[in-house]
Design a protein around this motif. Sequence first.
Motif, PDB file in Angstrom:
ATOM      1  N   ARG A  69       0.617  -1.242   0.071  1.00  0.00           N
ATOM      2  CA  ARG A  69      -0.177   0.079  -0.015  1.00  0.00           C
ATOM      3  C   ARG A  69       0.994   0.999  -0.006  1.00  0.00           C
ATOM      4  O   ARG A  69       2.024   1.135   0.238  1.00  0.00           O
ATOM      5  CB  ARG A  69      -0.948  -0.303   1.234  1.00  0.00           C
ATOM      6  N   GLY A  70       0.175   2.529  -0.252  1.00  0.00           N
ATOM      7  CA  GLY A  70       1.244   3.672  -0.566  1.00  0.00           C
ATOM      8  C   GLY A  70       1.560   4.193   1.047  1.00  0.00           C
ATOM      9  O   GLY A  70       0.527   5.418   1.060  1.00  0.00           O
ATOM     10  N   VAL A  71       1.809   3.665   1.669  1.00  0.00           N
ATOM     11  CA  VAL A  71       2.045   4.488   3.102  1.00  0.00           C
ATOM     12  C   VAL A  71       3.028   3.821   3.627  1.00  0.00           C
ATOM     13  O   VAL A  71       3.764   3.242   3.362  1.00  0.00           O
ATOM     14  CB  VAL A  71       0.925   3.275   4.233  1.00  0.00           C
ATOM     15  N   PRO A  72       3.475   4.816   4.469  1.00  0.00           N
ATOM     16  CA  PRO A  72       5.067   4.477   4.924  1.00  0.00           C
ATOM     17  C   PRO A  72       4.968   2.941   6.036  1.00  0.00           C
ATOM     18  O   PRO A  72       4.315   2.395   6.388  1.00  0.00           O
ATOM     19  CB  PRO A  72       5.165   5.688   6.027  1.00  0.00           C
ATOM     20  N   PRO A  73       6.461   2.558   6.197  1.00  0.00           N
ATOM     21  CA  PRO A  73       6.823   1.114   6.372  1.00  0.00           C
ATOM     22  C   PRO A  73       6.219   1.006   7.983  1.00  0.00           C
ATOM     23  O   PRO A  73       6.496   0.217   8.133  1.00  0.00           O
ATOM     24  CB  PRO A  73       8.362   0.964   6.719  1.00  0.00           C
ATOM     25  N   GLU A  74       5.889   2.326   8.772  1.00  0.00           N
ATOM     26  CA  GLU A  74       5.192   1.893   9.875  1.00  0.00           C
ATOM     27  C   GLU A  74       3.857   1.834  10.023  1.00  0.00           C
ATOM     28  O   GLU A  74       3.560   1.614  11.227  1.00  0.00           O
ATOM     29  CB  GLU A  74       6.359   3.260  11.220  1.00  0.00           C
ATOM     30  N   ASP A  75       3.377   2.371   9.431  1.00  0.00           N
ATOM     31  CA  ASP A  75       2.153   2.923   9.580  1.00  0.00           C
ATOM     32  C   ASP A  75       0.918   1.261   9.706  1.00  0.00           C
ATOM     33  O   ASP A  75       1.897   0.402   8.787  1.00  0.00           O
ATOM     34  CB  ASP A  75       1.453   3.188   7.674  1.00  0.00           C
ATOM     35  N   PRO A  76      -0.171   1.164  10.142  1.00  0.00           N
ATOM     36  CA  PRO A  76      -0.523  -0.162  10.544  1.00  0.00           C
ATOM     37  C   PRO A  76      -1.258  -0.528   9.233  1.00  0.00           C
ATOM     38  O   PRO A  76      -1.105  -1.791   9.472  1.00  0.00           O
ATOM     39  CB  PRO A  76      -1.753   0.656  10.933  1.00  0.00           C
ATOM     40  N   SER A  78       0.734  -1.104   6.746  1.00  0.00           N
ATOM     41  CA  SER A  78       1.869  -1.245   6.071  1.00  0.00           C
ATOM     42  C   SER A  78       2.235  -2.921   6.135  1.00  0.00           C
ATOM     43  O   SER A  78       1.736  -4.181   6.705  1.00  0.00           O
ATOM     44  CB  SER A  78       3.435  -1.117   6.283  1.00  0.00           C
ATOM     45  N   ASN A  79       1.762  -3.446   4.716  1.00  0.00           N
ATOM     46  CA  ASN A  79       2.219  -4.824   4.136  1.00  0.00           C
ATOM     47  C   ASN A  79       3.809  -5.497   4.811  1.00  0.00           C
ATOM     48  O   ASN A  79       3.433  -5.732   5.191  1.00  0.00           O
ATOM     49  CB  ASN A  79       2.200  -5.419   3.132  1.00  0.00           C
ATOM     50  N   TYR A  80       4.315  -4.803   4.096  1.00  0.00           N
ATOM     51  CA  TYR A  80       6.288  -4.979   5.517  1.00  0.00           C
ATOM     52  C   TYR A  80       5.766  -4.592   6.644  1.00  0.00           C
ATOM     53  O   TYR A  80       7.134  -5.656   7.117  1.00  0.00           O
ATOM     54  CB  TYR A  80       6.455  -3.275   4.545  1.00  0.00           C
ATOM     55  N   ARG A  81       5.309  -3.792   7.086  1.00  0.00           N
ATOM     56  CA  ARG A  81       4.919  -3.636   8.722  1.00  0.00           C
ATOM     57  C   ARG A  81       4.398  -4.840   9.099  1.00  0.00           C
ATOM     58  O   ARG A  81       4.718  -6.068  10.440  1.00  0.00           O
ATOM     59  CB  ARG A  81       4.672  -2.649   9.577  1.00  0.00           C
ATOM     60  N   LEU A  82       3.469  -5.879   8.448  1.00  0.00           N
ATOM     61  CA  LEU A  82       3.040  -6.756   8.694  1.00  0.00           C
ATOM     62  C   LEU A  82       3.506  -7.891   8.903  1.00  0.00           C
ATOM     63  O   LEU A  82       3.956  -9.038  10.098  1.00  0.00           O
ATOM     64  CB  LEU A  82       1.600  -7.058   7.899  1.00  0.00           C
ATOM     65  N   ALA A  83       4.642  -7.799   7.766  1.00  0.00           N
ATOM     66  CA  ALA A  83       5.659  -9.093   7.748  1.00  0.00           C
ATOM     67  C   ALA A  83       6.732  -9.095   8.435  1.00  0.00           C
ATOM     68  O   ALA A  83       6.692  -9.841   9.073  1.00  0.00           O
ATOM     69  CB  ALA A  83       5.461  -9.709   5.948  1.00  0.00           C
ATOM     70  N   ARG A  84       7.250  -7.815   9.050  1.00  0.00           N
ATOM     71  CA  ARG A  84       8.091  -7.843   9.783  1.00  0.00           C
ATOM     72  C   ARG A  84       7.596  -7.842  11.075  1.00  0.00           C
ATOM     73  O   ARG A  84       8.327  -9.427  12.382  1.00  0.00           O
ATOM     74  CB  ARG A  84       8.675  -6.771   9.995  1.00  0.00           C
ATOM     75  N   THR A  85       6.888  -7.769  11.862  1.00  0.00           N
ATOM     76  CA  THR A  85       5.870  -8.581  12.993  1.00  0.00           C
ATOM     77  C   THR A  85       5.767  -9.374  13.009  1.00  0.00           C
ATOM     78  O   THR A  85       6.173 -10.215  14.253  1.00  0.00           O
ATOM     79  CB  THR A  85       4.802  -7.265  13.273  1.00  0.00           C
ATOM     80  N   LEU A  86       4.987 -10.217  11.777  1.00  0.00           N
ATOM     81  CA  LEU A  86       4.854 -11.287  12.049  1.00  0.00           C
ATOM     82  C   LEU A  86       4.998 -12.520  11.660  1.00  0.00           C
ATOM     83  O   LEU A  86       5.435 -13.769  11.969  1.00  0.00           O
ATOM     84  CB  LEU A  86       3.524 -11.897  11.582  1.00  0.00           C
ATOM     85  N   TRP A  87       6.577 -12.004  10.394  1.00  0.00           N
ATOM     86  CA  TRP A  87       7.797 -13.466  10.048  1.00  0.00           C
ATOM     87  C   TRP A  87       8.611 -12.920  10.332  1.00  0.00           C
ATOM     88  O   TRP A  87       9.328 -13.414  11.598  1.00  0.00           O
ATOM     89  CB  TRP A  87       6.918 -13.760   8.658  1.00  0.00           C
ATOM     90  N   PRO A 102       8.866   0.302  -1.995  1.00  0.00           N
ATOM     91  CA  PRO A 102       8.637   1.692  -1.643  1.00  0.00           C
ATOM     92  C   PRO A 102       7.052   2.240  -2.234  1.00  0.00           C
ATOM     93  O   PRO A 102       6.867   3.473  -2.541  1.00  0.00           O
ATOM     94  CB  PRO A 102       9.919   2.350  -2.343  1.00  0.00           C
ATOM     95  N   ALA A 103       5.910   1.925  -1.556  1.00  0.00           N
ATOM     96  CA  ALA A 103       4.742   2.399  -2.172  1.00  0.00           C
ATOM     97  C   ALA A 103       4.063   3.552  -1.642  1.00  0.00           C
ATOM     98  O   ALA A 103       3.197   4.496  -2.329  1.00  0.00           O
ATOM     99  CB  ALA A 103       4.079   0.578  -1.992  1.00  0.00           C
ATOM    100  N   ASP A 104       5.744   3.954  -1.165  1.00  0.00           N
ATOM    101  CA  ASP A 104       4.687   5.339  -0.363  1.00  0.00           C
ATOM    102  C   ASP A 104       5.536   6.362  -0.693  1.00  0.00           C
ATOM    103  O   ASP A 104       5.907   7.794  -0.520  1.00  0.00           O
ATOM    104  CB  ASP A 104       4.913   5.397   0.840  1.00  0.00           C
ATOM    105  N   SER A 105       5.851   6.211  -2.329  1.00  0.00           N
ATOM    106  CA  SER A 105       7.681   6.897  -2.876  1.00  0.00           C
ATOM    107  C   SER A 105       6.109   8.197  -3.336  1.00  0.00           C
ATOM    108  O   SER A 105       5.333   7.188  -4.024  1.00  0.00           O
ATOM    109  CB  SER A 105       8.267   6.654  -3.701  1.00  0.00           C
ATOM    110  N   PRO A 106       6.522   9.174  -4.147  1.00  0.00           N
ATOM    111  CA  PRO A 106       5.668  10.444  -4.345  1.00  0.00           C
ATOM    112  C   PRO A 106       5.885  10.181  -5.745  1.00  0.00           C
ATOM    113  O   PRO A 106       4.865  10.107  -6.424  1.00  0.00           O
ATOM    114  CB  PRO A 106       5.886  11.615  -3.914  1.00  0.00           C
TER     115      PRO A 106
END
Length: 261
Positions: A69-76, A78-87, A102-106
């Motif tokens: 998703r077009g959100v920063p890595p620490e955003d609830p 974020s798929n990145y955040r989810l994967a870091r947390t759970l796996w 980097p989907a949050d890139s302008p």
Amino acid sequence: VIDTRIAGAAELSEVLAADFEAEGRQALASRQRFTVAIPGGSVATTCFPHLARVSLEWSRIEFFWTDERGVPPEDPDSNYRLARTLWLGPAGVPDSNIHRMPADSPNLESAAREYSKELRRIGGEPPVLDFVLLGVGEDGHVASLFPDARPASMNQHADVPAVTAVTAVTDAPKPPPRRMSLALTVLTGARRCVVAAFGSSKASAIKDALNNPESALPVASVLRRSARVLLLLDPDAAAQLSGKARLTGEARALAGKLPRR
Ligand code: 6PG
């Protein structure tokens, strides 16, 4: 015939973890590397904790995303955040093996081109991943490839066909509208593709994809075009399948349990 397993989510997670481990061992033995792409959504929340417990050499596994998703890595969101947390965190995957999308890139288009370069650097040209894991949206989308989406933009020089491996999405019907996604060719070009769907809201997309040979749904394209695909359905997601498909799925799942004769 699509290899389909029909079982409860916990059992499907174990089937997925076993498949992931087998594919990983095979890739590490033959190419000393295992390249994977992972999604967000219920597949992540349901299956990632099981995948974190697989015993593989994490330092040889390269993690990409199927979409973000077009959100920063620490955003609830974020798929990145989810994967870091759970796996990735629990498994101790080194940062250098984690290729955040980097989907949050302008500037989404140039960020997609950059990610495509990273994918090609590791996956080759055209990029071939070892293992792609996908969920399914109610509308039959996979990753952030939605039904009736505009084709990926051709690049400026019309003479060079835009072989986009990564697409920028600005009008996703599933919020947020700004996303980034691996292109269908990358998803279906993987050595192994696992599609998982849980819940009755997915039942009609699954039925269309499996029963309608002309289905234009992205999940149908993935199931038809992937060389080696495994479809994991819980009973609710499989509820609209014809008896034959259900029976094969269940029979195969049960067969796995029967004592060897
Ligand atoms: C995302 C996911 C997306 C997901 C489907 C299904 O960014 O949301 O990568 O492709 O797999 O939208 O999501 P659910 O399984 O949560 O319905």
